[in-house]
Write a protein that holds these residues in place. Structure first.
Motif, PDB file in Angstrom:
ATOM      1  N   GLY A 139     -26.773   2.332 -41.155  1.00 20.96           N
ATOM      2  CA  GLY A 139     -27.931   3.176 -40.881  1.00 20.96           C
ATOM      3  C   GLY A 139     -27.636   4.658 -40.906  1.00 20.96           C
ATOM      4  N   HIS A 140     -26.378   5.038 -40.868  1.00 23.11           N
ATOM      5  CA  HIS A 140     -26.002   6.447 -40.917  1.00 23.11           C
ATOM      6  C   HIS A 140     -25.786   6.873 -42.371  1.00 23.11           C
ATOM      7  CE1 HIS A 140     -25.519   7.006 -36.586  1.00 23.11           C
ATOM      8  NE2 HIS A 140     -24.998   5.789 -36.553  1.00 23.11           N
ATOM      9  N   ARG A 141     -26.144   8.097 -42.678  1.00 24.64           N
ATOM     10  CA  ARG A 141     -25.987   8.619 -44.032  1.00 24.64           C
ATOM     11  C   ARG A 141     -24.543   9.056 -44.255  1.00 24.64           C
ATOM     12  NH1 ARG A 141     -28.193  14.388 -46.348  1.00 24.64           N
ATOM     13  NH2 ARG A 141     -27.642  14.059 -48.545  1.00 24.64           N
ATOM     14  N   ILE A 142     -23.870   8.387 -45.169  1.00 22.02           N
ATOM     15  CA  ILE A 142     -22.507   8.750 -45.562  1.00 22.02           C
ATOM     16  C   ILE A 142     -22.613   9.461 -46.902  1.00 22.02           C
ATOM     17  CG2 ILE A 142     -20.203   7.896 -46.105  1.00 22.02           C
ATOM     18  CD1 ILE A 142     -20.847   5.457 -44.349  1.00 22.02           C
ATOM     19  N   TRP A 143     -22.422  10.763 -46.868  1.00 24.07           N
ATOM     20  CA  TRP A 143     -22.659  11.579 -48.055  1.00 24.07           C
ATOM     21  C   TRP A 143     -21.360  11.811 -48.800  1.00 24.07           C
ATOM     22  CZ3 TRP A 143     -23.266  17.475 -48.616  1.00 24.07           C
ATOM     23  CH2 TRP A 143     -23.893  17.783 -49.858  1.00 24.07           C
ATOM     24  N   VAL A 144     -21.307  11.364 -50.045  1.00 28.69           N
ATOM     25  CA  VAL A 144     -20.141  11.554 -50.911  1.00 28.69           C
ATOM     26  C   VAL A 144     -20.661  12.117 -52.226  1.00 28.69           C
ATOM     27  CG1 VAL A 144     -18.055  10.517 -51.870  1.00 28.69           C
ATOM     28  CG2 VAL A 144     -19.106   9.532 -49.821  1.00 28.69           C
ATOM     29  N   PRO A 145     -20.913  13.413 -52.292  1.00 27.84           N
ATOM     30  CA  PRO A 145     -21.522  13.974 -53.506  1.00 27.84           C
ATOM     31  C   PRO A 145     -20.582  13.948 -54.700  1.00 27.84           C
ATOM     32  CG  PRO A 145     -20.841  15.734 -52.027  1.00 27.84           C
ATOM     33  CD  PRO A 145     -20.633  14.446 -51.280  1.00 27.84           C
ATOM     34  N   GLY A 146     -21.185  13.827 -55.875  1.00 29.11           N
ATOM     35  CA  GLY A 146     -20.406  13.956 -57.098  1.00 29.11           C
ATOM     36  C   GLY A 146     -19.572  12.754 -57.466  1.00 29.11           C
ATOM     37  N   ILE A 147     -19.957  11.546 -57.012  1.00 31.92           N
ATOM     38  CA  ILE A 147     -19.215  10.351 -57.431  1.00 31.92           C
ATOM     39  C   ILE A 147     -19.403  10.169 -58.938  1.00 31.92           C
ATOM     40  CG2 ILE A 147     -19.023   7.853 -57.235  1.00 31.92           C
ATOM     41  CD1 ILE A 147     -19.921   8.050 -54.358  1.00 31.92           C
ATOM     42  N   ALA A 148     -18.307  10.143 -59.669  1.00 30.30           N
ATOM     43  CA  ALA A 148     -18.380  10.042 -61.135  1.00 30.30           C
ATOM     44  C   ALA A 148     -18.678   8.606 -61.544  1.00 30.30           C
ATOM     45  CB  ALA A 148     -17.070  10.503 -61.759  1.00 30.30           C
ATOM     46  N   PRO A 149     -19.768   8.365 -62.281  1.00 29.93           N
ATOM     47  CA  PRO A 149     -20.096   6.996 -62.725  1.00 29.93           C
ATOM     48  C   PRO A 149     -18.944   6.403 -63.532  1.00 29.93           C
ATOM     49  CG  PRO A 149     -21.937   8.490 -63.121  1.00 29.93           C
ATOM     50  CD  PRO A 149     -20.766   9.352 -62.729  1.00 29.93           C
ATOM     51  N   GLY A 150     -18.634   5.142 -63.246  1.00 33.32           N
ATOM     52  CA  GLY A 150     -17.582   4.465 -63.976  1.00 33.32           C
ATOM     53  C   GLY A 150     -16.176   4.738 -63.468  1.00 33.32           C
ATOM     54  N   SER A 151     -16.030   5.612 -62.490  1.00 30.12           N
ATOM     55  CA  SER A 151     -14.708   5.922 -61.960  1.00 30.12           C
ATOM     56  C   SER A 151     -14.272   4.863 -60.954  1.00 30.12           C
ATOM     57  CB  SER A 151     -14.716   7.295 -61.271  1.00 30.12           C
ATOM     58  OG  SER A 151     -15.580   7.278 -60.143  1.00 30.12           O
TER      59      SER A 151
END
Length: 316
Positions: A188-200
């Protein structure tokens, strides 16, 4: 093709005189002349024209020169690769504040005589790192290929060590006072991980993590770097992120950020090392042994499906 003939051609082309090339190569001018003549016969072209000042490249010679340089460079790399202690051990890490770099630094501090060159390729595609290992540009790379069956036969992936994750929050976050947290407490908590590269590999890690524990991992928005992320966490009442326990982060004391271990189970990011299957750099052995000496994680540890188990690690 005689590689020493190719080397003689390259040095003669660069220096403009057979005598100068011979002096540098430690042979006679006649030997250089014979090597180049043999190379011209093999290629069935003229590479040089002789002038009163020395030699000049023909059009065919000009076309051949860059390829000849590549041949000489490749031969030199091949020879260097099998000479113990002849060059620094080059290892690619994802970032200089990452757990990989921190553990390598700890090793180097206790073994300062090690000739170590830590580099960052700064690529999201592990295939680029694999290619760099194959070409000899680097000796090893901290990357994970989530489908090991796709690796070329001349490289392999071994387990290095696991990095336990921690929740990083600001002082106003509802979980800020916790000493430890279980994965269920993160729901329920927002875990923010910006910029996750697709396919990585890390995209796959977070996808599996979210599915396994019903977590809300938010990758929206551009990645402006760790400093901006830490600024947001310091002022936020609802945003958190995940970091590795050995990752090095620096922030002003006024931010009062909290790193909270996650337990029961520990959430581990598996760190793998990609290296050549044959004739790896001799300096890798001691570093891999160092990884094996790190404290083990609890038996109740979660890892993604593609993790290489420590017990299956091969010798370098």
């Amino acid at each position: 093709m005689d590689t020493e003939a190719v080397r003689s051609f390259v040095r003669a082309a660069e220096l403009g005189q057979l005598r100068h090339a011979a002096d540098e190569l430690g042979v006679t001018q006649q030997a250089v002349s014979k090597r180049i003549a043999a190379l011209e016969r093999e290629l069935d072209v003229r590479l040089f024209t002789r002038t009163p000042r020395g030699v000049e490249l023909t059009l065919d010679g000009q076309a051949f020169l860059p390829h000849a340089r590549n041949i000489v460079t490749g031969v030199d790399r091949a020879i260097t690769a099998i000479k113990p202690g002849s060059r620094a051990l080059r290892i690619d890490v994802l970032g200089l504040r990452s757990a990989q770099a921190v553990v390598l630094h700890d090793y180097w501090r206790s073994h300062p005589q090690t000739d170590l060159d830590v580099v960052t390729l700064k690529v999201n595609d592990p295939g680029v790192a694999v290619a760099a290992v194959r070409s000899g540009e680097i000796d090893a790379s901290f990357r994970s290929v989530t489908d090991p069956a796709t690796l070329p036969r001349d490289v392999r992936m071994i387990h290095a060590f696991d990095s336990p994750t921690e929740l990083l929050v600001g002082p106003a976050h509802p979980l800020a006072a916790a000493r430890t947290l279980t994965p269920s407490q993160l729901r329920g908590h927002r875990i923010w991980v910006p910029g996750i590269a697709p396919g990585s590999e890390w995209a796959d890690f977070y996808e599996q993590l979210a599915a396994a524990f019903d977590l809300r991992v938010d990758a929206t928005g551009p990645n402006f770097g760790n400093e901006v992320l830490l600024d947001v966490l310091a002022d936020s009442t609802d945003v958190a992120t995940l970091v590795g326990s050995r990752d090095r982060y620096l922030w002003p004391a006024s931010y009062d950020l909290r790193r909270i271990p996650i337990v029961n189970p520990t959430l581990a990011y598996p760190l793998s090392l990609i290296l050549p299957r044959e004739n790896p750099h001799p300096g890798l052995r001691a570093i891999i042994d160092h990884f094996g000496s790190l404290p083990p994680l609890p038996e109740t540890t979660w890892r993604p499906s593609w993790a290489v188990a420590p017990r299956t690690r091969e010798d370098a």
